[in-house]
Design an enzyme around this catalytic site. Structure first.
Site, mmCIF file in Angstrom:
data_model
loop_
_atom_site.group_PDB
_atom_site.id
_atom_site.type_symbol
_atom_site.label_atom_id
_atom_site.label_comp_id
_atom_site.label_asym_id
_atom_site.label_seq_id
_atom_site.Cartn_x
_atom_site.Cartn_y
_atom_site.Cartn_z
ATOM 1 N N TRP A 183 0.855 -1.198 0.000
ATOM 2 C CA TRP A 183 0.000 0.000 0.000
ATOM 3 C C TRP A 183 0.881 1.234 0.000
ATOM 4 O O TRP A 183 1.837 1.305 0.777
ATOM 5 C CB TRP A 183 -0.923 0.035 1.230
ATOM 6 N N GLU A 224 -3.063 -2.796 -2.544
ATOM 7 C CA GLU A 224 -4.225 -2.284 -1.815
ATOM 8 C C GLU A 224 -4.606 -0.880 -2.280
ATOM 9 O O GLU A 224 -3.851 0.069 -2.109
ATOM 10 C CB GLU A 224 -3.900 -2.261 -0.310
ATOM 11 N N LYS A 226 -7.347 2.511 -2.538
ATOM 12 C CA LYS A 226 -7.939 3.376 -1.530
ATOM 13 C C LYS A 226 -8.637 4.530 -2.224
ATOM 14 O O LYS A 226 -8.234 4.934 -3.313
ATOM 15 C CB LYS A 226 -6.793 3.877 -0.648
ATOM 16 N N HIS A 261 -11.840 1.531 2.787
ATOM 17 C CA HIS A 261 -11.290 2.278 1.656
ATOM 18 C C HIS A 261 -12.258 2.559 0.529
ATOM 19 O O HIS A 261 -11.845 2.754 -0.613
ATOM 20 C CB HIS A 261 -10.068 1.545 1.108
ATOM 21 N N ASP A 325 -6.962 -4.753 9.780
ATOM 22 C CA ASP A 325 -6.226 -3.487 9.689
ATOM 23 C C ASP A 325 -6.975 -2.393 10.442
ATOM 24 O O ASP A 325 -7.948 -1.851 9.942
ATOM 25 C CB ASP A 325 -6.028 -3.076 8.224
HETATM 26 C C1 RNT Z 1 -3.739 2.526 4.688
HETATM 27 C C2 RNT Z 1 -3.885 1.080 4.415
HETATM 28 C C3 RNT Z 1 -2.744 0.223 4.892
HETATM 29 C C4 RNT Z 1 -2.281 0.574 6.270
HETATM 30 C C5 RNT Z 1 -1.363 -0.458 6.871
HETATM 31 C C6 RNT Z 1 -0.743 0.035 8.111
HETATM 32 O O1 RNT Z 1 -4.862 3.235 4.419
HETATM 33 O O2 RNT Z 1 -5.092 0.618 4.944
HETATM 34 O O3 RNT Z 1 -3.122 -1.110 4.824
HETATM 35 O O4 RNT Z 1 -3.342 0.788 7.141
HETATM 36 O O5 RNT Z 1 -0.437 -0.848 5.956
HETATM 37 ZN ZN ZN Z 2 -5.381 -1.526 4.915
#
Ligand code: RNT
Ligand code: ZN
Length: 406
Positions: A183, A224, A226, A261, A325
């Site tokens: 991420w 990941e 967002k 997200h 998370d």
């Molecule tokens: C950030 C993401 C990510 C972090 C972690 C700490 O918005 O959710 O996954 O929260 O890597």
């Molecule tokens: Zn996350």
């Protein structure tokens, strides 16, 4: 055996569900507990480190660990209160290099995590991994893998490459696949005019990070997306759509969906079957957003249960990696980690106990009245009693666990 378990077992039997089989199945589905709830994502690089990247742990409950020893004491307590199969998800800032060695962020190596491997072996757990593309001077501009500055991109590409090697090492040593989740915080506070440039640069950086094939038995990479971050409200390079297209078109990584997200009315559960339909694996970051991506402690809410039900109904537990998370500093951090982990397991057992075949049969027969009637009846089945039994069989306290936390 729990006082009420036989009654619950009989109730489920009447609906054609074998609670014993479900208790066994629970042990086949690990939940990956984020290590960073215990210390607000500070890590071991610097106990006064500031969290950056548009994420934040609010609150100032006492008890934040100030040393590695304190951290592990708390981790022990937390793990002892969560029943069954577990992974711990690490971030690269939790490295434990040998005395005298001070690797820069882009110099981390597998050996810097050997102490974690020893710990995991002793506990019989798996480890997952996360490169830390934030909380570092090289991310101060707000851009990392999609930065216009080649030097910045190169630095973070090196970090990504090394982190995959660390992931493969963790997976190989522990005999459980490690998911390395990427991420990045990159984005823009105000209106971005060139939205394509950063995304083209991100593709190039990811291609460099993922260039070397790694046996999927040991390491799987996830990416990941967002919708926004604090101070990055108008544009995010790594959006959900970006990574979905990257994952499907390259096959180099799987998508990680973090339940915090998306737009607040978007359902993550509703997205799952679209990935399963294309044979895609999914990484999940189970979290709870309260009005924004607030990273509140996960709870066994309707939307968490809906995700588990969707996985059950799609028969997709072999395609999903369940991770957590959240980072809430306003309540006891150990308890927060326990609450989130147990809640996700409660949601999981609720779904595994669902008499899904009855619902599917009603739907296949176009008996929509029966489908809704059963959905509503099944909400009240005694899943909590079966969860208590699960705890008891694992030697973990039941619903009074909080009183055991000194
Ligand atoms: C950030 C993401 C990510 C972090 C972690 C700490 O918005 O959710 O996954 O929260 O890597
Ligand atoms: Zn996350």
């Amino acid at each position: 055996m729990g006082k009420y378990y036989e009654a619950a077992r009989a109730i489920y039997r009447d609906w054609g569900v074998d609670t014993e089989a479900v208790l066994e199945q629970m042990d086949q589905i690990p939940v990956s507990i984020n290590c960073w709830q215990l210390d607000d994502l500070t890590g071991f690089e610097d106990f006064d480190a500031k969290l950056t990247g548009g994420i934040t742990a609010t609150g100032n409950a006492p008890g934040k660990p100030r040393s590695i020893e304190e951290y592990f004491k708390n981790l022990d307590k937390m793990l002892a209160l969560v029943p069954g199969a577990k992974h711990v998800a690490l971030h690269s800032v939790y490295a434990m290099p040998a005395p005298g060695r001070k690797p820069a962020r882009n110099e981390l190596q597998p050996e810097d995590f050997s102490a974690w491997v020893d710990y995991a072996k002793e506990k019989g757990i798996g480890l997952d991994f996360n490169p830390t593309y934030f909380s570092h001077p090289m991310s101060d501009s707000g851009w990392t893998l999609s930065s216009p500055d080649k030097g910045v991109r190169d630095f973070w590409v090196e970090h990504g490459i090394n982190c995959r090697k660390i992931g493969a090492y963790l997976g190989k040593e522990l005999g459980q696949t490690c998911v390395t989740n990427h991420w990045i915080p990159d984005g823009s506070k105000d209106i971005r005019v060139d939205t394509l440039g950063p995304r083209m640069r991100l593709i190039e950086s990811l291609d460099r990070i993922f260039a070397e094939p790694i046996d999927k038995k040991y390491n799987i990479d996830s990416v990941e997306g967002k919708v926004f971050g604090l101070g990055v409200e108008s544009y995010t390079t790594g959006s959900h759509e970006f990574y979905t297209n990257y994952a499907l078109s390259t096959g180099k990584a799987i998508v990680c969906m973090d339940t915090g997200h998306y737009h607040p009315t978007e359902s993550v559960a509703a997205k799952i079957s679209s990935y399963i339909a294309f044979g895609q694996e999914i990484m999940m970051h189970l979290s709870r957003c309260v009005r924004w991506d607030s990273d509140h402690v996960a709870i066994a809410s309707e939307d968490t249960v809906a995700i588990m039900q969707e996985l059950k109904r799609c028969n997709a537990f072999d395609k999903v990696h369940l991770g957590l998370d959240f980072f809430d500093a306003s309540i006891n951090r150990i308890a927060a980690s326990v609450i989130g982990s147990r809640s996700v397991k409660k949601a999981l057992i609720t779904a595994l106990l669902e008499p899904t075949d009855k619902l599917m049969a009603a739907e296949a027969a176009d008996d929509l009245t029966r489908r809704l009637a059963l959905l509503e009846e099944f909400r009240m089945l005694p899943a909590g009693i079966v969860f208590d039994e699960y705890c008891e069989r694992h030697g973990v306290p039941g619903s009074d666990w909080l009183d055991t936390l000194a």
